[in-house]
Design a protein around this motif. Structure first.
Motif, PDB file in Angstrom:
ATOM      1  N   GLN A   1       0.829  -1.196   0.000  1.00  0.00           N
ATOM      2  CA  GLN A   1       0.000   0.000   0.000  1.00  0.00           C
ATOM      3  C   GLN A   1       0.868   1.253   0.000  1.00  0.00           C
ATOM      4  OE1 GLN A   1      -2.666  -0.278   3.373  1.00  0.00           O
ATOM      5  NE2 GLN A   1      -4.123  -1.548   2.236  1.00  0.00           N
ATOM      6  N   PRO A   2       0.343   2.370  -0.491  1.00  0.00           N
ATOM      7  CA  PRO A   2       1.100   3.626  -0.428  1.00  0.00           C
ATOM      8  C   PRO A   2       1.526   3.925   1.001  1.00  0.00           C
ATOM      9  CG  PRO A   2      -0.811   3.875  -1.843  1.00  0.00           C
ATOM     10  CD  PRO A   2      -0.940   2.527  -1.200  1.00  0.00           C
ATOM     11  N   GLY A   3       2.771   4.371   1.135  1.00  0.00           N
ATOM     12  CA  GLY A   3       3.350   4.627   2.440  1.00  0.00           C
ATOM     13  C   GLY A   3       4.036   3.429   3.052  1.00  0.00           C
ATOM     14  N   GLY A   4       3.899   2.280   2.439  1.00  0.00           N
ATOM     15  CA  GLY A   4       4.496   1.053   2.957  1.00  0.00           C
ATOM     16  C   GLY A   4       5.950   0.898   2.561  1.00  0.00           C
ATOM     17  N   SER A   5       6.514  -0.250   2.935  1.00  0.00           N
ATOM     18  CA  SER A   5       7.933  -0.527   2.698  1.00  0.00           C
ATOM     19  C   SER A   5       8.111  -1.904   2.067  1.00  0.00           C
ATOM     20  CB  SER A   5       8.720  -0.483   4.011  1.00  0.00           C
ATOM     21  OG  SER A   5       8.657   0.797   4.606  1.00  0.00           O
TER      22      SER A   5
ATOM     23  N   LYS B   1      15.535   9.748  -3.418  1.00  0.00           N
ATOM     24  CA  LYS B   1      16.408  10.185  -2.319  1.00  0.00           C
ATOM     25  C   LYS B   1      15.584  10.391  -1.061  1.00  0.00           C
ATOM     26  CE  LYS B   1      20.155  12.434  -4.860  1.00  0.00           C
ATOM     27  NZ  LYS B   1      20.771  13.717  -5.273  1.00  0.00           N
ATOM     28  N   ASP B   2      16.145  10.026   0.065  1.00  0.00           N
ATOM     29  CA  ASP B   2      15.526  10.146   1.392  1.00  0.00           C
ATOM     30  C   ASP B   2      14.412   9.138   1.629  1.00  0.00           C
ATOM     31  OD1 ASP B   2      15.745  13.720   1.002  1.00  0.00           O
ATOM     32  OD2 ASP B   2      17.182  12.368   1.956  1.00  0.00           O
ATOM     33  N   ARG B   3      14.100   8.298   0.620  1.00  0.00           N
ATOM     34  CA  ARG B   3      13.100   7.246   0.809  1.00  0.00           C
ATOM     35  C   ARG B   3      13.703   5.847   0.623  1.00  0.00           C
ATOM     36  NH1 ARG B   3       8.925   6.695  -2.574  1.00  0.00           N
ATOM     37  NH2 ARG B   3      10.008   7.607  -4.364  1.00  0.00           N
ATOM     38  N   PHE B   4      14.638   5.720  -0.300  1.00  0.00           N
ATOM     39  CA  PHE B   4      15.261   4.431  -0.603  1.00  0.00           C
ATOM     40  C   PHE B   4      16.697   4.421  -0.105  1.00  0.00           C
ATOM     41  CE2 PHE B   4      12.620   3.318  -4.672  1.00  0.00           C
ATOM     42  CZ  PHE B   4      11.453   3.524  -3.954  1.00  0.00           C
TER      43      PHE B   4
ATOM     44  N   LEU C   1      17.945  -3.147  -1.618  1.00  0.00           N
ATOM     45  CA  LEU C   1      17.305  -1.850  -1.792  1.00  0.00           C
ATOM     46  C   LEU C   1      16.142  -1.782  -0.805  1.00  0.00           C
ATOM     47  CD1 LEU C   1      17.347   0.789  -3.481  1.00  0.00           C
ATOM     48  CD2 LEU C   1      15.511  -0.234  -4.859  1.00  0.00           C
ATOM     49  N   GLN C   2      16.326  -0.996   0.250  1.00  0.00           N
ATOM     50  CA  GLN C   2      15.261  -0.763   1.219  1.00  0.00           C
ATOM     51  C   GLN C   2      14.424   0.404   0.716  1.00  0.00           C
ATOM     52  OE1 GLN C   2      14.415  -2.389   4.217  1.00  0.00           O
ATOM     53  NE2 GLN C   2      12.614  -1.079   4.030  1.00  0.00           N
ATOM     54  N   MET C   3      13.147   0.150   0.490  1.00  0.00           N
ATOM     55  CA  MET C   3      12.255   1.162  -0.068  1.00  0.00           C
ATOM     56  C   MET C   3      11.195   1.512   0.968  1.00  0.00           C
ATOM     57  SD  MET C   3      11.803  -0.317  -3.956  1.00  0.00           S
ATOM     58  CE  MET C   3      10.929  -1.775  -3.424  1.00  0.00           C
ATOM     59  N   ASN C   4      11.205   2.752   1.426  1.00  0.00           N
ATOM     60  CA  ASN C   4      10.239   3.240   2.404  1.00  0.00           C
ATOM     61  C   ASN C   4       9.363   4.320   1.782  1.00  0.00           C
ATOM     62  OD1 ASN C   4      11.464   1.585   4.381  1.00  0.00           O
ATOM     63  ND2 ASN C   4      12.922   3.202   4.913  1.00  0.00           N
ATOM     64  N   SER C   5       8.247   4.607   2.442  1.00  0.00           N
ATOM     65  CA  SER C   5       7.329   5.664   1.984  1.00  0.00           C
ATOM     66  C   SER C   5       7.006   5.497   0.506  1.00  0.00           C
ATOM     67  CB  SER C   5       7.957   7.042   2.236  1.00  0.00           C
ATOM     68  OG  SER C   5       8.247   7.223   3.607  1.00  0.00           O
ATOM     69  N   LEU C   6       6.655   4.284   0.130  1.00  0.00           N
ATOM     70  CA  LEU C   6       6.418   3.991  -1.276  1.00  0.00           C
ATOM     71  C   LEU C   6       5.205   4.742  -1.806  1.00  0.00           C
ATOM     72  CD1 LEU C   6       7.348   0.250  -1.190  1.00  0.00           C
ATOM     73  CD2 LEU C   6       8.297   1.901  -2.804  1.00  0.00           C
ATOM     74  N   LYS C   7       5.301   5.152  -3.077  1.00  0.00           N
ATOM     75  CA  LYS C   7       4.250   5.901  -3.754  1.00  0.00           C
ATOM     76  C   LYS C   7       3.766   5.106  -4.964  1.00  0.00           C
ATOM     77  CE  LYS C   7       6.720  10.192  -2.662  1.00  0.00           C
ATOM     78  NZ  LYS C   7       7.334  11.419  -3.237  1.00  0.00           N
ATOM     79  N   PRO C   8       2.554   5.362  -5.423  1.00  0.00           N
ATOM     80  CA  PRO C   8       2.066   4.660  -6.626  1.00  0.00           C
ATOM     81  C   PRO C   8       3.006   4.818  -7.815  1.00  0.00           C
ATOM     82  CG  PRO C   8       0.248   5.741  -5.527  1.00  0.00           C
ATOM     83  CD  PRO C   8       1.491   6.172  -4.805  1.00  0.00           C
ATOM     84  N   GLU C   9       3.666   5.955  -7.917  1.00  0.00           N
ATOM     85  CA  GLU C   9       4.586   6.177  -9.039  1.00  0.00           C
ATOM     86  C   GLU C   9       5.863   5.359  -8.942  1.00  0.00           C
ATOM     87  OE1 GLU C   9       3.154   8.525  -7.121  1.00  0.00           O
ATOM     88  OE2 GLU C   9       4.525  10.215  -6.760  1.00  0.00           O
ATOM     89  N   ASP C  10       6.076   4.664  -7.824  1.00  0.00           N
ATOM     90  CA  ASP C  10       7.205   3.742  -7.709  1.00  0.00           C
ATOM     91  C   ASP C  10       6.890   2.381  -8.340  1.00  0.00           C
ATOM     92  OD1 ASP C  10       7.737   5.058  -4.425  1.00  0.00           O
ATOM     93  OD2 ASP C  10       8.920   5.494  -6.224  1.00  0.00           O
ATOM     94  N   THR C  11       5.643   2.187  -8.754  1.00  0.00           N
ATOM     95  CA  THR C  11       5.251   0.932  -9.382  1.00  0.00           C
ATOM     96  C   THR C  11       6.037   0.712 -10.666  1.00  0.00           C
ATOM     97  OG1 THR C  11       3.017   1.001  -8.460  1.00  0.00           O
ATOM     98  CG2 THR C  11       3.347  -0.317 -10.457  1.00  0.00           C
TER      99      THR C  11
END
Length: 120
Positions: free
Chosen positions: A13-17, A64-67, A80-90
């Motif tokens: 979900q958006p905001g997830g990791s 930057k600042d999220r991954f 690759l640790q991905m935090n605060s994921l956004k739909p555009e990261d799909t």
């Protein structure tokens, strides 16, 4: 030949990791750098983050600042640790390795890709 085994993709979900892993095996000899790239439908493949064997990193401005990219040289594995994921990261996320063979010849290989989908 060098093989890359990626894992960790999925639906979040958006905001997830999520944390992606990419393990290299085969005739590695020396790794110069590893990295992650992504390609969304209808778009070109783009750089997400790279890291050298010495730990120098480079990030796309959009992550930057999220991954956070990291490397375990003993395991020939990049994360690759991905935090605060956004739909555009799909996108489909691809691992890449650049290195040098025992015969001092440079090489570069891509992984098969792992899908990351950010959606509610």
């Amino acid at each position: 030949q060098v093989q890359l085994a990626e894992s960790g993709g999925g639906l979040v979900q958006p905001g997830g990791s999520l944390k992606l892993s990419c393990a290299a095996s085969g005739s590695i000899f020396r790794i110069n750098a590893m990295g992650w790239y992504r390609q969304a439908p209808g778009k070109q493949r783009e750089l997400v983050a790279t890291i050298t064997s010495g730990g120098s990193t480079n990030y796309a401005d959009s992550v930057k600042d999220r991954f956070t990219i990291s490397i375990d040289n003993a395991k020939n594995t990049v994360y690759l640790q991905m935090n605060s994921l956004k739909p555009e990261d799909t996108a489909n996320y691809y691992c890449r390795i650049e290195g040098q063979s025992v015969w001092s010849r440079g090489y570069a290989y891509w992984g098969q890709g792992t899908q990351v989908t950010v959606s509610s």
